[in-house]
Design an enzyme around this catalytic site. Structure first.
Site, short mmCIF file in Angstrom:
data_model
loop_
_atom_site.label_atom_id
_atom_site.label_comp_id
_atom_site.label_asym_id
_atom_site.label_seq_id
_atom_site.Cartn_x
_atom_site.Cartn_y
_atom_site.Cartn_z
CE LYS A 145 -3.77 1.95 2.68
NZ LYS A 145 -3.10 3.25 2.66
CE LYS A 189 -3.38 3.61 7.37
NZ LYS A 189 -3.25 4.80 6.53
#
Ligand SMILES: [Zn+2]
Length: 672
Positions: free
Chosen positions: A114, A313
């Site tokens: 990401k 994350k």
């Protein structure tokens, strides 16, 4: 050449250039040198100038086209552009996996890094890039086609194949490489502008610019991650579609992987937790997607996010430390910026002891008091930032911070202009501003005075020996030896350094004067057009703003500089001291002789010019630039963090010179 032959040649050149772009940007495996590539592009440009009717919008010469816009028009996304649910723990991931299994049975996942950038959507029709948009609210975004066309990784035409027929919609991330982000911030500092806090902000800001030429200078990058399944594509696997997309010329996010189960997903995530610091862009997590399109469709989405994908994350590396003090920095432009002095602490691989705080509002918003415990992290993995205080840990010894009304250095009243966030010291004699101006003038890209560092400048200003840039050229051995710890020998060396600085190019001296908004690029444009400081000082705002890369604000700033009597005096004094303030006449011929037959290779990051600017300087003087080192290479120019080319040059015994030596070499051969 007959027109049909020209058409054929143009066609051939475009195919070749597209092929080499693909080798370079997607496969990272170029097969020709930069200068060979430039030769192809120049030939195409020349033919297109001669035959303008043969120019098509998908030609590789047409990346920066079109006029600045007044505003962006809106694009309705045919398929909504959703954001993903975020998770922060492996338990959450296991829960995601459990839900999928329950609904549709065990699934293979595709995992992608990401990137901390800005999501954009591209649309190709029959292989031609037609439209690019921001996410906006997910249903409607801005049409930023012009800006996205400037990104080299986005092919204007796809390679022939199954995806070059019909519609292809693909989402991906626009972002700035860390080194481009740092370059951009260096340039902004040069121009007296606030630096960007992190690469994502600067990317978002760049994509919102209305002038595509300006966007092109930002050097944005792009990587693809989410295609909408095209009609022409019969396969059911996202992973294999991404492979086909790569073959069509669009670069996918590197390190993509197909995992059969949750365990291998978690292994990948752990593996990348440290490795992600080694790549040249900010990776803040990993995205996990169900591989089969049919299953994605079956799972569908909630109102906000698809059920078949999730973003993991990495925990932002936040640390706590003490805010020891808030110091005030007076910049060259007089902006008084608060700076956090922190108890040194290690974060994302480096030790941090300072962090910018921008302005008083920011300090209030983050509720910071001197002596507080604070949370610190690195914005976009690069720039240390104080996030907030931890008020629960206050013990009564903390002191509030108040922006002073007067300059912390000279004591004159600070001024805040209406459309400016900073408080500024506007005293032209302020020693703090003087010191920064002198450091800028004596610095490496400018007059480059050997031996004149922060320390000496501090002494010279402190003793009142130097009150303006021009005073440098009046210094004597006696002046210098009167300073603490300064022997006769070092004094003489410094004077020799000062003497030498008189011969620097007009461009560098002009840059060194530190006119607001005039960085290296503007100084180059100005000295290319105006051959002496007299000529420049007489130019009107209109004449100056006509130059490429110089906007009206910079033009006005240049005009203001020369309308100030103090500056005219400064220039007169520099001139009578013998400082070079004009271009020496050199014919194009004599220029081209000196570097002809010499081959250069650049490695590492250059601090002053971009690599392509540096290459242009070499080519303009008849030299050649290649991408790889061989026994035929004459010079390897090594910037910071040089790569394997450096070692190879050493092995082959090729001459290695520093960036500074390179500029000296350029000057010695052209005296610009
Ligand atoms: Zn001041």
């Amino acid at each position: 050449m007959k027109k049909t032959d020209v058409r054929k040649r143009i066609q051939k050149l475009r195919e070749e250039i597209n092929y080499h772009n693909h080798r370079y940007y997607v496969l990272d495996d170029p097969v020709i040198s930069d200068s060979e590539y430039d030769t192809l592009l120049k030939e195409l440009e020349k033919l297109e100038v001669e035959y303008p009717d043969l120019v098509t919008p998908d030609s590789p010469t047409q990346r920066v086209g079109g006029k600045p816009l007044d505003s962006f028009s809106q694009v309705r996304h045919k398929f909504p552009m959703m954001s993903l649910d975020n998770t922060y723990s492996k338990e959450d991931l296991a829960e995601f996996d459990r839900r999928i299994k329950e609904a549709v049975g065990p699934q293979a996942y595709v995992i992608q890094q990401k990137i901390d950038g800005v999501a954009v959507s591209l649309r190709y029709e029959d292989g031609v890039f037609i439209q690019g948009a921001t996410r906006g609210d997910g249903t409607t975004g801005d049409d930023i086609t012009q800006n996205l066309r400037t990104i080299q990784q986005i092919p204007l035409r796809l390679m022939d194949g199954i995806l070059s027929r019909g519609t292809l919609i693909i989402r991906g991330e626009a972002f700035l490489l860390k080194k481009e982000f740092e370059r951009l911030n260096r340039e902004r500092k040069d121009q007296g502008l606030e630096p960007f806090a992190n690469p994502r902000n600067s990317t978002a800001g760049s994509l919102k610019l209305l002038d595509p030429a300006e966007v092109a200078r930002r050097n944005l990058s792009f990587l693809a991650h989410t295609p909408v399944r095209p009609e022409a594509w019969s396969g059911d696997s996202l992973f294999f579609l991404m492979e086909a997309i790569k073959a069509s010329g669009l670069p996918p996010i590197p390190g993509m992987c197909r995992c059969e189960d949750l365990e291998s997903v978690i292994r990948y995530i752990e593996d990348w937790e440290d490795k992600r610091h080694e790549v040249d862009y900010a990776v803040d997590g990993v995205v996990v997607k169900v591989d089969a399109f049919s299953v994605q469709a079956e799972l569908g989405s909630t109102a906000k996010a698809p059920r078949w994908a999730v973003a993991y994350k990495y925990p932002a590396e936040q640390v706590t430390t003490r805010l020891l003090d808030i110091k005030l920095n007076v910049s060259r432009t007089g902006a008084v910026n608060p700076m956090a002095v922190l108890e040194p602490v290690r974060i994302s691989g480096t030790t941090v002891s300072r962090a910018g705080l921008f302005n008083e509002d920011e300090i209030r918003r983050k509720d910071l008091m001197i002596g507080d415990w604070v949370l610190v992290e690195k914005g976009g993995e690069i720039i240390p930032q104080v996030i907030k205080s931890i008020p629960e840990r206050r013990d009564g010894s903390q002191l509030p911070f108040k922006m002073p009304e007067r300059c912390p250095v000279c004591g004159s009243k600070l001024v805040k202009y209406e459309d400016d966030v900073a408080y500024r010291c506007i005293n032209t004699d302020c020693p703090a501003i003087l010191k920064s101006s002198l450091a800028h003038f004596a610095g490496r890209g400018a007059a480059d005075i050997d031996g004149m560092g922060q320390m000496l400048i501090g002494q010279l200003v402190g003793e009142g020996l130097v009150k303006s840039i021009a005073d440098i050229y009046d210094l004597t051995v006696e002046n210098l030896t009167s300073l603490e710890r300064m022997g006769e020998k070092s004094a003489e060396n410094i004077l020799a350094g000062i003497e030498k600085s008189k011969e620097r190019s007009f461009m560098r001296i002009l840059y060194g004067l530190g006119i607001r908004f005039v960085g290296m690029t503007a100084a180059r444009a100005l000295t290319n057009r105006f051959s002496s400081i007299e000529a420049l000082s007489k130019a009107s705002v209109d004449e100056i703003s006509e130059l490429e890369g110089i906007g009206p604000v910079t033009a006005q700033s240049v005009r203001d500089f020369f309308d100030n009597l103090q500056n005219i005096e400064l220039i007169e004094r520099l001139k009578s001291a013998g400082v070079n303030l004009s271009k020496k006449k050199t014919t194009a011929e004599s220029r081209s002789q000196v570097l002809s037959n010499l081959t250069f290779v650049f490695t590492g990051t250059l601090g002053v010019m971009t690599r392509s600017q540096a290459a242009e300087e070499v080519i303009n003087r008849g030299g050649k630039v290649t991408s790889s080192v061989s026994a035929k290479t004459d010079y390897v120019v090594s910037g910071s963090d040089p790569g394997s080319k450096y070692d190879k040059a050493k092995d082959l015994g090729v001459k290695i010179i520093s960036e500074q030596d390179f500029y000296k070499l350029l000057e010695s051969v052209n005296g610009e």
